[in-house]
Design an enzyme around this catalytic site. Structure first.
Site, short mmCIF file in Angstrom:
data_model
loop_
_atom_site.label_atom_id
_atom_site.label_comp_id
_atom_site.label_asym_id
_atom_site.label_seq_id
_atom_site.Cartn_x
_atom_site.Cartn_y
_atom_site.Cartn_z
N CYS A 1 -7.47 -2.53 -2.39
CA CYS A 1 -7.25 -4.05 -1.64
C CYS A 1 -8.33 -4.38 -0.85
O CYS A 1 -9.28 -3.05 0.06
CB CYS A 1 -6.20 -3.79 -0.96
SG CYS A 1 -6.27 -4.75 0.23
N CYS B 1 -8.71 -4.20 2.69
CA CYS B 1 -7.99 -3.68 3.42
C CYS B 1 -9.13 -2.28 3.66
O CYS B 1 -9.63 -1.54 4.13
CB CYS B 1 -7.29 -2.29 2.41
SG CYS B 1 -5.86 -3.92 2.16
#
Length: 111
Positions: free
Chosen positions: A33, A36
Site C-alpha cells: 500500500c 501506507c
C-alpha cells in the site's frame, strides 16, 4: 523501525492493544500500500512525540486479516484509537503528522 512503534499481530493484539494501560493508536497497513508507506514515518514520529501518553502500534492487515475483519477495516491506511479495549476513534487515509496528532488529542479529549 524504532521501538517507539510496536508491531502487533493476532497473537499479541489482546495483550498489547485491548489490555493496554494507555490508549493505543493503531496503524492498519500493508506492504503493498503506497499511502501506507507514506504514513509510516509520521506514525513513527507520533510514537516518539507522544510517548508516555499513548502507545503506537502497526498491524499488517495481510498477516492479521482476522483482526482487520473484526474491526471492519476495508480501506488502508486506517488508523484507529483504542482506549480501555474499545475503539474510540478512526481516521482513514494519509494525512500529515500534525493532523494525526490533532485527531488523537481531540478523540482522547472526548473519550
Amino acid at each position: 523501525m524504532e521501538n517507539s512503534v510496536l508491531h502487533v499481530n493476532t497473537k499479541t493484539w489482546d495483550s498489547e492493544v485491548l489490555k493496554a494501560d494507555l490508549p493505543v493508536f493503531v496503524d492498519f497497513w500493508a506492504e503493498w500500500c503506497g499511502p501506507c508507506r507514506m504514513v509510516g514515518p509520521a506514525v513513527e514520529q507520533i510514537g516518539k512525540v507522544m510517548a508516555g501518553k499513548i502507545k503506537v502500534a502497526k498491524l499488517n492487515v495481510d498477516e492479521s486479516q482476522e483482526i482487520a475483519m473484526k474491526y471492519g477495516v476495508q480501506s488502508i491506511p486506517s488508523l484507529i484509537i483504542f482506549k480501555g479495549g474499545k475503539e474510540v476513534g478512526r481516521t482513514i487515509g494519509a494525512m500529515p503528522k500534525e493532523s494525526y496528532i490533532r485527531f488523537i488529542e481531540n478523540t482522547l479529549a472526548k473519550a
